[in-house]
Design an enzyme around this catalytic site. Structure first.
Site, PDB file in Angstrom:
ATOM      1  N   SER A   1       0.844  -1.205   0.000  1.00 28.53           N
ATOM      2  CA  SER A   1       0.000   0.000   0.000  1.00 28.53           C
ATOM      3  C   SER A   1       0.881   1.257   0.000  1.00 28.53           C
ATOM      4  CB  SER A   1      -0.909   0.012   1.223  1.00 28.53           C
ATOM      5  OG  SER A   1      -0.141   0.077   2.428  1.00 28.53           O
TER       6      SER A   1
ATOM      7  N   ASP B   1       5.907   2.798   6.825  1.00 29.17           N
ATOM      8  CA  ASP B   1       5.933   2.141   5.512  1.00 29.17           C
ATOM      9  C   ASP B   1       6.232   3.133   4.398  1.00 29.17           C
ATOM     10  OD1 ASP B   1       3.427  -0.520   5.835  1.00 29.17           O
ATOM     11  OD2 ASP B   1       5.230  -0.035   6.959  1.00 29.17           O
TER      12      ASP B   1
HETATM   13  N1  LIG Z   1      -0.150  -2.388  -7.047  1.00 29.87           N
HETATM   14  C1  LIG Z   1      -1.290  -1.930  -6.482  1.00 29.87           C
HETATM   15  N2  LIG Z   1      -2.288  -1.428  -7.247  1.00 29.87           N
HETATM   16  C2  LIG Z   1      -3.424  -0.935  -6.678  1.00 29.87           C
HETATM   17  N3  LIG Z   1      -3.669  -0.923  -5.332  1.00 29.87           N
HETATM   18  C3  LIG Z   1      -2.703  -1.427  -4.528  1.00 29.87           C
HETATM   19  C4  LIG Z   1      -1.475  -1.957  -5.045  1.00 29.87           C
HETATM   20  N4  LIG Z   1      -0.720  -2.395  -3.991  1.00 29.87           N
HETATM   21  C5  LIG Z   1      -1.441  -2.147  -2.875  1.00 29.87           C
HETATM   22  N5  LIG Z   1      -2.628  -1.586  -3.183  1.00 29.87           N
HETATM   23  C6  LIG Z   1      -3.676  -1.177  -2.212  1.00 29.87           C
HETATM   24  O1  LIG Z   1      -3.186  -1.477  -0.896  1.00 29.87           O
HETATM   25  C7  LIG Z   1      -4.052  -2.456  -0.262  1.00 29.87           C
HETATM   26  C8  LIG Z   1      -3.204  -3.413   0.595  1.00 29.87           C
HETATM   27  O2  LIG Z   1      -2.721  -2.626   1.669  1.00 29.87           O
HETATM   28  P1  LIG Z   1      -2.446  -3.276   3.134  1.00 29.87           P
HETATM   29  O3  LIG Z   1      -3.679  -3.929   3.626  1.00 29.87           O
HETATM   30  O4  LIG Z   1      -1.831  -2.223   3.945  1.00 29.87           O
HETATM   31  O5  LIG Z   1      -1.398  -4.447   2.832  1.00 29.87           O
HETATM   32  P2  LIG Z   1       0.200  -4.323   2.603  1.00 29.87           P
HETATM   33  O6  LIG Z   1       0.786  -5.141   3.697  1.00 29.87           O
HETATM   34  O7  LIG Z   1       0.424  -4.927   1.239  1.00 29.87           O
HETATM   35  O8  LIG Z   1       0.569  -2.863   2.672  1.00 29.87           O
HETATM   36  C9  LIG Z   1      -4.733  -3.159  -1.425  1.00 29.87           C
HETATM   37  O9  LIG Z   1      -5.990  -3.708  -0.981  1.00 29.87           O
HETATM   38  C10 LIG Z   1      -4.957  -2.003  -2.410  1.00 29.87           C
HETATM   39  O10 LIG Z   1      -6.059  -1.192  -1.993  1.00 29.87           O
HETATM   40  C1  LIG Z   2       1.045  -2.736  11.380  1.00 29.04           C
HETATM   41  C2  LIG Z   2       1.896  -1.570  10.904  1.00 29.04           C
HETATM   42  O1  LIG Z   2       2.832  -1.243  11.935  1.00 29.04           O
HETATM   43  C3  LIG Z   2       2.640  -1.932   9.618  1.00 29.04           C
HETATM   44  C4  LIG Z   2       1.675  -2.345   8.485  1.00 29.04           C
HETATM   45  O2  LIG Z   2       2.409  -2.898   7.410  1.00 29.04           O
HETATM   46  P1  LIG Z   2       1.622  -3.551   6.131  1.00 29.04           P
HETATM   47  O3  LIG Z   2       0.552  -2.577   5.666  1.00 29.04           O
HETATM   48  O4  LIG Z   2       0.979  -4.856   6.620  1.00 29.04           O
HETATM   49  O5  LIG Z   2       2.684  -3.773   5.106  1.00 29.04           O
HETATM   50  C5  LIG Z   2       0.946  -0.371  10.665  1.00 29.04           C
HETATM   51  C6  LIG Z   2       1.701   0.948  10.505  1.00 29.04           C
HETATM   52  O6  LIG Z   2       2.808   1.093  11.049  1.00 29.04           O
HETATM   53  O7  LIG Z   2       1.154   1.834   9.830  1.00 29.04           O
HETATM   54 MG   LIG Z   3       0.069  -1.414   4.040  1.00 30.99          MG
END
Ligand SMILES: Nc1ncnc2c1ncn2[C@@H]1O[C@H](COP(=O)(O)OP(=O)(O)O)[C@@H](O)[C@H]1O
Ligand SMILES: C[C@@](O)(CCOP(=O)(O)O)CC(=O)O
Ligand SMILES: [Mg+2]
Length: 388
Positions: free
Chosen positions: A138, A196
C-alpha cells in the site's frame, strides 16, 4: 507546467524487522527496503480524461477530469472527507477495491490545493509485491503515485534532467513525496504510523518513531527467507484490533508495546555492533529478539496459525522467524545466518512450500523512490508494461 513525456517511477516494498503495531503507538520500529518494487507509468493525454489501470487488483477504468472537479469544493473544505472520495471511486465503477482509487482521487485533488491543474494522463501501476501480505504494497503504491503526480504537475522537479538511468529527488522533494504518500496511506490504512511510506521514499534501513526518521547509515548485509502464507488480511482491521485491545487492557498491553520498543532498540544496537565486527553471538541475540517479538505479537492479537506453522517448521531446523507487517496472515521473515547450511535452507523452503506458502530468499536494503529511463527498466518490468 506539466511534463509532456512518459514518466516511469518506482518505489520499494519493505520489511519491518521489529516494531510493527507498536510503532502506531509511538514506539520504535526498524524497517528496511525490500528488493521487490511497485512501478507507475504515466503518459500524457489530450482529452481531459484520466485512464487508470491497476492490474494487481484487477481494476481498469476512466474518469473525466470534469467529474473529479465536481468534488473539489467539498474536498477543499475538508480533505479528510474521505467518504466523498470513496463514494466517487466506488459508485462510478462499482470497483471492489475503492481504497486504491480513493487514494488516486485524493492525491489528484490535492494537486488542485497546490494550485496545479489536474493533468489528463494515462496511469498504469504494476507491482512485484504481493498485495495485502505485510510487505508495504500500500505504501509503495502511495509513494509511486505521490512522486509521479507531484513531478507530472511540476510541483517538484523532474529528476530526468539528463539521460542517466535511475535518478532521485532532493531531500526537500522527498519530504514532500513522503508527506503526500502518508496522506494516501491514511486512506488505505485508516491509522498508519508512517513507517511504511518512509521506507518506500528513502529506502535503505531506517529507525522510525513518532514521525522521526533516522536512516541507519551502516547495517550488516542480513540474509532473510521471506515466506508468504498467502492468508489474506487487512492492515486497517488488524491495526484497529490492537487499538481496541490497548483500550480494553491498557495495563497489560502497554508493557508489551514497551517491550517491543526495547526489542527494536536492542536490535539496532546489535546491528550497529555487527558492522564493527561480526560474530555468531550477534546472530544468537538477533534470533532471541525475533522469538521475543513474535511472542509479543501473538499476545497483542496479530498472530495466525499459518505464521505459527512457519515458526515451528523453521525452528525445527534451528532457524528463527517472526511475522512482518500487520500479521494476521501475510508474510513472515526467517533470519539466515552466514553459516546456515544451504541444504537446510532448501529443505525449509520445500517444507514451507508443501504447506502452500511462497518462499524466497532475499537480502535487506533497497533504493527508495526513483525515476527510470524506459531503457533502464529490467526485462520483467518492461515485459509486464508492454502488455498493459
Ligand atoms: N499495485 C497496487 N495497485 C493498486 N492498489 C494497490 C497496489 N498495492 C497495494 N494496493 C492497495 O493497498 C491495499 C493493501 O494494503 P495493506 O492492507 O496495507 O497491505 P500491505 O501489507 O500490502 O501494505 C490493497 O488492498 C490495495 O487497496
Ligand atoms: C502494522 C503496521 O505497523 C505496519 C503495516 O504494514 P503492512 O501494511 O501490513 O505492510 C501499521 C503501521 O505502522 O502503519
Ligand atoms: Mg500497508
Amino acid at each position: 507546467m506539466t511534463i509532456e513525456r512518459e514518466l516511469f517511477v518506482s518505489a520499494p516494498g519493505k520489511v519491518i524487522l521489529h516494531g510493527e503495531h507498536a510503532v502506531v503507538h509511538g514506539k520504535m520500529a526498524l524497517a528496511v527496503g525490500l528488493n521487490l518494487r511497485t512501478f507507475i507509468r504515466m503518459r500524457p493525454r489530450k482529452d481531459d480524461t484520466v485512464l487508470i489501470n491497476l492490474p494487481n487488483i484487477g481494476t481498469k477504468l476512466r474518469w473525466d477530469i470534469a467529474q473529479l472537479q465536481t468534488l473539489l469544493p467539498s474536498f477543499q473544505d475538508d480533505p479528510q472527507k474521505l467518504e466523498i472520495l470513496k463514494n466517487f471511486a466506488g459508485i462510478i465503477e462499482g470497483c471492489k477495491d475503492t481504497e486504491s482509487l480513493a487514494v488516486l482521487a485524493f492525491l489528484y485533488l490535492y494537486l488542485s490545493i497546490c494550485g496545479r491543474d489536474l493533468p489528463s494522463v494515462d496511469i498504469v501501476v504494476w507491482s512485484q509485491l504481493p498485495t495485502g501480505a505485510g510487505l508495504g504494497s500500500s505504501a509503495a503504491y502511495c509513494v509511486c503515485l505521490a512522486a509521479a503526480l507531484l513531478t507530472y504537475c511540476g510541483r517538484i522537479d523532474d529528476p530526468m534532467c539528463d539521460e542517466t538511468t535511475i535518478l532521485r529527488w532532493s531531500q526537500t522533494e522527498l519530504d514532500l513525496i513522503n508527506q503526500l504518500a502518508f496522506q494516501g496511506e491514511k486512506v488505505i490504512h485508516g491509522n498508519p504510523s508512517g513507517v511504511d511510506n518512509a521506507v518506500g521514499t528513502w529506502g535503505g534501513a531506517l529507525q522510525y518513531q513518532s514521525g522521526s526518521i533516522t536512516p541507519m547509515e551502516r547495517i550488516p548485509v542480513l540474509h532473510i527467507l521471506l515466506t508468504n502464507t498467502k492468508v489474506p488480511r487487512s492492515t486497517k482491521v488488524l491495526v484497529a484490533g490492537v487499538k481496541e485491545k490497548l483500550l480494553k487492557f491498557p495495563d497489560i498491553m502497554e508493557p508489551v508495546l514497551s517491550s517491543i520498543h526495547a526489542v527494536s532498540q536492542e536490535c539496532q544496537r546489535v546491528l550497529k555492533e555487527m558492522t564493527a565486527g561480526l560474530s555468531m553471538d550477534h546472530y544468537t541475540v538477533l534470533e532471541e529478539l525475533i522469538d521475543i517479538n513474535q511472542h509479543h505479537l501473538n499476545v497483542i492479537g496479530v498472530g495466525h496459525s499459518s505464521l505459527e506453522t512457519i515458526c515451528q517448521v523453521t525452528k525445527s531446523h534451528g532457524l528463527h522467524s517472526k511475522l512482518t507487517g500487520a500479521g494476521g496472515g501475510g508474510c513472515a521473515i526467517t533470519l539466515l545466518r552466514t553459516d546456515t547450511d544451504h541444504a537446510v535452507v532448501e529443505t525449509v523452503k520445500q517444507e514451507l512450500t508443501n504447506y502452500g506458502f511462497q518462499c524466497w530468499e532475499t537480502s535487506i536494503g533497497a533504493l527508495g523512490v526513483s525515476v527510470h529511463l524506459p531503457s533502464s527498466l529490467t526485462e520483467d518490468v518492461r515485459e509486464a508494461f508492454s502488455n498493459l
